[in-house]
Design an enzyme around this catalytic site. Structure first.
Site, PDB file in Angstrom:
ATOM      1  N   TYR A  48      35.064  68.188  39.548  1.00  0.00           N
ATOM      2  CA  TYR A  48      35.261  67.024  40.416  1.00  0.00           C
ATOM      3  C   TYR A  48      36.359  66.104  39.890  1.00  0.00           C
ATOM      4  CZ  TYR A  48      30.789  68.925  41.910  1.00  0.00           C
ATOM      5  OH  TYR A  48      29.801  69.786  42.318  1.00  0.00           O
TER       6      TYR A  48
ATOM      7  N   GLY B 167      23.329  71.894  40.298  1.00  0.00           N
ATOM      8  CA  GLY B 167      22.776  70.630  39.852  1.00  0.00           C
ATOM      9  C   GLY B 167      22.586  70.419  38.373  1.00  0.00           C
TER      10      GLY B 167
ATOM     11  N   PRO C 174      25.824  76.807  40.734  1.00  0.00           N
ATOM     12  CA  PRO C 174      26.309  75.789  39.802  1.00  0.00           C
ATOM     13  C   PRO C 174      27.784  75.484  39.984  1.00  0.00           C
ATOM     14  CG  PRO C 174      26.125  77.888  38.681  1.00  0.00           C
ATOM     15  CD  PRO C 174      25.614  78.111  40.080  1.00  0.00           C
TER      16      PRO C 174
ATOM     17  N   CYS D 186      47.041  50.067  42.946  1.00  0.00           N
ATOM     18  CA  CYS D 186      46.827  48.675  43.315  1.00  0.00           C
ATOM     19  C   CYS D 186      45.417  48.435  43.834  1.00  0.00           C
ATOM     20  CB  CYS D 186      47.853  48.261  44.357  1.00  0.00           C
ATOM     21  SG  CYS D 186      49.501  48.489  43.714  1.00  0.00           S
TER      22      CYS D 186
END
Ligand code: LLP
Length: 410
Positions: free
Chosen positions: A368, A237, A272, A340
């Site tokens: 990520y 976090g 982590p 699109c």
């Protein structure tokens, strides 16, 4: 890790121009040194406690990155059989793996038990029953922790806040004692710890400290009824800097945890993800067109939301800078991809001095980024390059068109 030499951006000692020439774009570029430093920062801060850093594989699961962390002594936090397979394939040891997640399937539990993982972070009572049954059928005992929901506001984006009562994660704090009592009666599980994870991209340390206090208070309650735990897991976090966020000082966090644990015989696990890889990676992309609309300008690039989903998903901010400084007038534009969907943007209202063909560097995408990429719009996934000093190594080749239908049967 990013540095500017005579108006050109480098990762360590490698020019991003050269990376683009050799490997084309879009391409993720990671700094080995930045990855290493981020890991060592945790080890340094928490060295006074018996701490196992379990890197959250979901942030970036490239085998080379997993191997690098494994070599530094890291354990791994996984949330799927696929992530366990990645860790094993990268040479990580199963006995440093903890398995989180609300929906572990029977096959995944069996795989993890056979591999010999360190601990299951159990998120519900039906999951506990399933783990006990499968361990029994394999004639083994499963080490377990409960993921407790401490009901603490992590003060982050609602999509990535996980410690509040109204989300799907963990066991409510009030039901924790009962959960442990139930587990104690089961023959094929062994209670080893307690776990929590309150959210991601945290910029304040206090919610983490509050969570630690609640968890340790629970450890004491359990001790009173004869259940002793050997570790607490405080999840991941810790946030990173995307723009101007304040950062959690790991030293302050570590000291607070040390005070709270005090003389108790408890080891510490941390999970982590973002803070180990986020700032170590950039996405290199080329400008295809500069389009002057009636109300807005658009810089259309060759990376899109399939490569970097965070802006489209969370309205996340990633700094975007030209690889080479140019002496031309900047324009204000949205930096958009080729997909699109109107939601396909990398950045909005950015001031950029760029022309067609220029390279842009999207910052802080090591976490990520690639791990959330997709093939939407039949776009082959980007390549990944790892830089160390003046060396650059292709650690994932760009996908080909044939890769797109590889699993399909005609
Ligand atoms: N442990 C558990 C149980 C988790 O659910 C997570 C992240 C972590 C550890 C690692 O957290 P970190 O240190 O990275 O904050 N896709 C979102 C982030 C989702 C995080 C989900 N859980 C994003 O791009 O911001």
């Amino acid at each position: 890790m990013l540095n500017n030499r005579n108006g050109t951006l480098f990762v360590e000692d490698v020019s991003l121009n050269e990376v683009a020439q050799e490997f084309a774009t879009p391409v993720f570029v990671y700094s080995e040194n930045a990855l290493r430093q981020a890991f060592l920062a945790y080890q340094d801060a928490f060295h006074q406690m018996n701490t196992l850093v379990c890197y959250a594989v979901k942030a970036n699961g490239n085998l080379n990155i997993l191997r690098l962390f494994a070599d530094l002594g890291s354990g791994f936090d996984i949330v799927s059989g696929g992530e366990l397979a990645r860790v094993l394939q990268a040479g990580g040891s199963a006995d440093k793996v903890i398995f989180s997640g609300v929906g572990k399937t029977a096959a995944e539990i069996e795989f993890a038990l056979k591999a010999g993982i360190k601990c299951f972070n159990v998120e519900s009572m039906p999951e506990l029953t399933r783990i006990n049954d499968i361990a029994g059928s394999l004639k083994t005992v499963a080490p377990i922790s409960f993921r407790i929901n401490p009901n603490i506001d992590a003060k982050t984006h609602p999509y990535i806040s996980t410690g509040l009562k109204n989300n799907k994660f963990g066991i409510p704090f009030e039901q924790a004692i009962d959960a442990y009592r139930t587990a104690q009666r089961l023959p094929n599980v062994q209670i080893v710890g307690v776990d929590c994870h309150i959210g991601s991209q945290l910029t304040e340390v206090q919610p983490l400290i509050d969570a630690c206090e609640r968890v340790v208070a629970l450890v004491d309650e359990l001790q009173k009824i004869g259940i002793s735990l050997s570790h607490i897991d405080l999840g991941g976090g810790v946030g990173i800097q995307y723009k101007d966020e304040t950062l959690i000082d790991l030293g302050v966090y570590a000291n607070a945890v040390k005070q709270i644990i005090g003389e108790r015989h408890l080891s510490l696990i941390l999970e982590p993800g973002r803070s180990l890889v986020g700032n170590a990676g950039v996405l290199l992309t080329q400008v295809e067109y500069v389009k002057h609309g009636e109300e807005k300008n658009f810089v259309v690039v060759d990376a899109a939301m399939n490569d970097l989903a965070r802006p489209a998903l969370y309205d996340a901010y990633h700094d975007i800078v030209p690889v080479c400084v140019k002496d031309i007038a900047p324009i204000t534009a949205d930096v958009v991809g080729q997909i699109c969907e109107s939601g396909d943007f990398i950045g909005k209202n950015r001031s950029l001095a760029v022309e067609q063909g220029d390279l842009l560097c999207v910052k802080s995408v090591g976490a990520y980024g690639m791990s959330m990429s997709s093939n939407y719009n039949a776009r082959p996934r980007a390549a990944e390059v790892l830089v160390s000093g003046s060396h650059k190594k292709l650690i994932r080749r760009r996908e080909t068109f044939a890769d797109l239908w590889q699993a399909e049967m005609v």
